[in-house]
Scaffold this motif. Structure first.
Motif, mmCIF file in Angstrom:
data_model
loop_
_atom_site.group_PDB
_atom_site.id
_atom_site.type_symbol
_atom_site.label_atom_id
_atom_site.label_comp_id
_atom_site.label_asym_id
_atom_site.label_seq_id
_atom_site.Cartn_x
_atom_site.Cartn_y
_atom_site.Cartn_z
ATOM 1 N N GLY A 25 -7.550 -59.434 -3.984
ATOM 2 C CA GLY A 25 -8.339 -60.170 -4.980
ATOM 3 C C GLY A 25 -7.486 -61.122 -5.801
ATOM 4 O O GLY A 25 -7.881 -62.269 -6.055
ATOM 5 N N LEU A 26 -6.301 -60.657 -6.180
ATOM 6 C CA LEU A 26 -5.430 -61.466 -7.036
ATOM 7 C C LEU A 26 -4.955 -62.728 -6.315
ATOM 8 O O LEU A 26 -4.800 -63.784 -6.948
ATOM 9 N N VAL A 29 -7.582 -65.210 -6.745
ATOM 10 C CA VAL A 29 -7.586 -65.634 -8.153
ATOM 11 C C VAL A 29 -6.456 -66.630 -8.409
ATOM 12 O O VAL A 29 -6.675 -67.695 -9.014
ATOM 13 N N ALA A 38 -10.820 -72.554 -11.674
ATOM 14 C CA ALA A 38 -11.026 -71.244 -12.297
ATOM 15 C C ALA A 38 -12.504 -70.921 -12.519
ATOM 16 O O ALA A 38 -12.875 -69.742 -12.614
ATOM 17 N N LEU A 41 -14.179 -68.222 -10.501
ATOM 18 C CA LEU A 41 -13.919 -66.793 -10.737
ATOM 19 C C LEU A 41 -15.182 -66.078 -11.211
ATOM 20 O O LEU A 41 -15.301 -64.867 -11.091
ATOM 21 N N ALA A 42 -16.130 -66.851 -11.741
ATOM 22 C CA ALA A 42 -17.390 -66.253 -12.194
ATOM 23 C C ALA A 42 -18.120 -65.585 -11.030
ATOM 24 O O ALA A 42 -18.955 -64.705 -11.236
ATOM 25 N N LEU A 44 -16.665 -63.775 -8.772
ATOM 26 C CA LEU A 44 -15.923 -62.583 -8.351
ATOM 27 C C LEU A 44 -16.775 -61.303 -8.357
ATOM 28 O O LEU A 44 -16.881 -60.638 -7.315
ATOM 29 N N PRO A 45 -17.428 -60.941 -9.505
ATOM 30 C CA PRO A 45 -18.185 -59.682 -9.479
ATOM 31 C C PRO A 45 -19.354 -59.685 -8.505
ATOM 32 O O PRO A 45 -19.609 -58.680 -7.838
ATOM 33 N N GLN A 46 -20.050 -60.824 -8.403
ATOM 34 C CA GLN A 46 -21.193 -60.891 -7.471
ATOM 35 C C GLN A 46 -20.741 -60.674 -6.035
ATOM 36 O O GLN A 46 -21.353 -59.927 -5.280
ATOM 37 N N MET A 48 -18.039 -59.202 -5.049
ATOM 38 C CA MET A 48 -17.566 -57.822 -4.882
ATOM 39 C C MET A 48 -18.748 -56.871 -4.737
ATOM 40 O O MET A 48 -18.733 -55.978 -3.898
ATOM 41 N N TYR A 49 -19.781 -57.085 -5.550
ATOM 42 C CA TYR A 49 -20.934 -56.177 -5.524
ATOM 43 C C TYR A 49 -21.658 -56.258 -4.178
ATOM 44 O O TYR A 49 -21.900 -55.249 -3.525
ATOM 45 N N ALA A 283 -14.631 -54.643 -1.230
ATOM 46 C CA ALA A 283 -15.244 -55.471 -2.280
ATOM 47 C C ALA A 283 -14.376 -56.692 -2.597
ATOM 48 O O ALA A 283 -14.863 -57.831 -2.597
ATOM 49 N N THR A 284 -13.078 -56.462 -2.843
ATOM 50 C CA THR A 284 -12.225 -57.605 -3.204
ATOM 51 C C THR A 284 -11.997 -58.494 -1.978
ATOM 52 O O THR A 284 -11.863 -59.705 -2.111
#
Lengths: 429, 172
Positions: A25-26, A29, A38, A41-42, A44-46, A48-49, A283-284
């Protein structure tokens, strides 16, 4: 150049011992921020989920649980006893028993590391007691455990199916013949090593002994038929089959009185931690996979390959080389997650069958499980054999060559893997 | 300081026990629903139109709560610490471990920030139950916060070890 930089950073983070999920993941990023993007990056969670909640991936915790339940529930002892009665007398004795019992156990478990850590301990103990040198026994155990994910059911096949959207049922069937071939190749290698290594063998078992051990192992032996039969006849999906497999393993454990209700929470939580650790990597990796597509890395590689006039054979050799090198440094599932989003875009260009490619990739990551410094099966066996990783890896060499020969055969003769799924499910549309 | 560490250790065990209960309960629910789905296919006594949605929610929560448990127990998969053993001097090894923890903290902090934004900002509703999607996403900031706290804790312990020049301080 960007591709090299991305994979350079990823590899550096991994070698620095940053957790695999974080390293993957990093890396994405770092490159998003570094390129002034950048805002992405918003996502990222979607990413991953939704990378983890696919229905196919649900099979992973259940197959891990099934393997752990069988290791605790006495099933492994019964399988080992049956295999010993069957092949303990041929050249290589208990080494052959280890391979055959791993092949049978593979029909119920989908993880090489679970096979190595569970059944492997029984195999190793029996061999050392019979006079095998620990490093020889440990090498056979580690190598035999890699058959697990090739013979269905298989966690790597589930993962491959989820990433590439090809049929998991078809993949399961495609793994059967290469898995058995891999076992036979390993048995031949053990027979060759039996003389120079002075491997003892058992007396030939009589029919009564074979029958008794068969009766004791009958219900565990039925598990592959239940799982694969259920999937191919359409009774249940691959994910549902994983639930049936773990319920079946639990029932057998209780029926044999080897599994106690009090053990269940511990086994469950251990299996869940194992699964969720892997799922967090998935996920990542989903974010990383999306990042590679966003950066058009597959397109750049395709342009590079076509400019070089690469053909299918050369492409497959490149894949074999890349995955073998990555296998020395990365865990197998991580290799899938990092490389498949790229390979799956390139394969159609070279007319590579995606089912056969899945089998070849799985065989390649199994070789990676035996190559240091990062070989998961080596680690699992080393934890109880205590021979030293490099000694163990060196002793695995003959078996590694056997697996590599099978891998190359499967890569260039797709019919070995595709014959069975085409026969049972019809040719691919 | 020893008393604080003992208290932290007790808190770790309690948190792990809570996460264990949550994970097992979620897994039991998933098992029940998947089994029910097989049964209903052969004996169609009820509609399972909600099947996908509820499974997605339960599995998403399981993955992230399970990952938090792995994080708390410091059992996440990695290639293995074979590099620090080759570094000269105790302090350089400690600094190296501190930097590795810092990498984890940076990533998890970014994950926490954006998952919190997503959870608080989403206005979408699910199809079958018409419930806010923020309920689905809530597992991410909650577990993200747990992971951030534990990363900070691990870094503080590493920092303490650097100051004391003592590499025997456990981080979990």
């Amino acid at each position: 150049m960007l591709t090299l930089a991305i994979f350079g950073v990823l590899l550096a983070l991994l070698i620095l011992d940053v957790p695999i999920a974080v390293a993957i993941g990093l890396t994405a990023v770092i490159f998003f921020v570094g390129q002034g993007q950048a805002a992405f990056l918003a996502l990222l969670p979607q990413r991953m989920y939704f990378g983890t909640t696919g229905f196919t991936l649900l099979a992973i915790p259940f197959f891990i649980l099934a393997g752990n339940l069988m290791n605790t529930g006495g099933v492994t002892h019964r399988i080992f006893r049956f295999a010993r009665a069957l092949v303990g007398h041929i050249a290589g004795g208990l080494g052959q028993v280890a391979v055959v019992s791993s092949m049978i156990f593979s029909g119920m478990s989908g993880s090489a590391v679970a096979d190595a850590a569970g059944l492997g301990q029984i195999q190793h103990k029996a061999m050392v007691e019979a006079g095998y040198r620990p490093k020889i026994s440990a090498a056979i155990v580690a190598s035999a455990s890699t058959i697990g994910p090739v013979i269905p059911p298989s966690i790597p096949f589930v993962l491959y199916g989820a990433i590439t959207s090809v049929s998991v049922a078809r993949l399961f069937l495609a793994g059967a013949i290469p898995g058995v071939t891999m076992g036979i190749a390993m048995m031949i290698a053990i027979a060759f090593m039996a003389g120079p290594r002075g491997l003892p063998k058992d007396e030939k078992a009589n029919l009564t002994e074979i029958w008794e051990s068969f009766k004791a192992a009958f219900w565990p032996l039925m598990a592959p038929f239940l799982i694969i039969g259920g999937i191919t006849t359409g009774f249940f999906t691959a994910t549902e089959a994983s639930v049936i497999a773990s319920l079946y393993a639990g029932v057998l454990g209780f029926a044999y009185r080897d599994l106690k209700l009090a053990d269940l929470p511990r086994i469950l939580f251990a299996s869940l931690k194992q699964s969720c650790g892997l799922m967090f990597i998935i996920a990542t990796a989903n974010f990383f996979g999306w990042f590679t597509i966003f950066e058009r890395i597959p397109d750049a590689l395709i342009m590079q390959l076509t400019a070089l006039g690469t053909n299918q054979t050369q492409f497959l050799w490149i894949v074999i080389g890349v995955v073998l090198v990555l296998g020395c440094f990365l865990e197998g599932n991580a290799i899938f997650l990092i490389t498949l989003p790229i390979f799956m875009k390139i394969c159609p260009l070279f007319d590579v069958d995606m089912i056969n490619f899945g089998v070849v990739m799985t065989l390649l990551i199994m070789i990676g499980n035996l190559t240091p410094p990062v070989g998961m099966c080596l680690f699992a066996v080393e934890s109880f054999a205590r021979t030293g990783i490099w000694v163990l890896a060196l002793e695995c060499l003959p078996y590694l060559v056997a697996i590599l020969v099978v891998t190359i055969l499967c890569a260039f003769v797709p019919d070995i893997a595709l014959w069975l799924p085409n026969l049972v499910m019809g040719p691919m549309p | 300081m020893t008393a604080v560490l003992a208290l932290l250790s007790r808190f770790d065990r309690a948190l792990l026990a809570v996460l264990e209960v949550i994970c097992i309960a979620l897994f039991a629910a998933i098992t029940g629903i998947l089994t029910l789905n097989i049964v209903v296919r052969f004996f169609p006594v009820m509609s399972m139109h909600w099947f996908d949605e509820i499974l997605e929610m339960l599995y998403g929560a399981l993955v992230f709560y399970g990952a938090a448990a792995v994080w708390v127990a410091h059992e996440h998969f990695s290639v293995g610490d074979w590099l620090s053993k080759r570094l000269p001097g105790k302090r350089s090894r400690l600094v190296y471990r501190f930097l590795v923890e810092a990498c984890s903290l940076v990533f998890i902090a970014i994950f926490f920030k954006y998952s919190l934004d997503l959870t608080l900002g989403t206005t979408e509703m699910t199809t079958a139950f018409a419930m806010p999607k923020s309920w689905l996403y809530a597992c991410m900031p909650i577990t993200g916060a747990i992971m951030v706290i534990y990363s900070v804790k691990n870094m503080l312990l590493e920092l303490r070890a650097i100051v004391r020049d003592d590499d025997t301080v456990p981080t979990s």
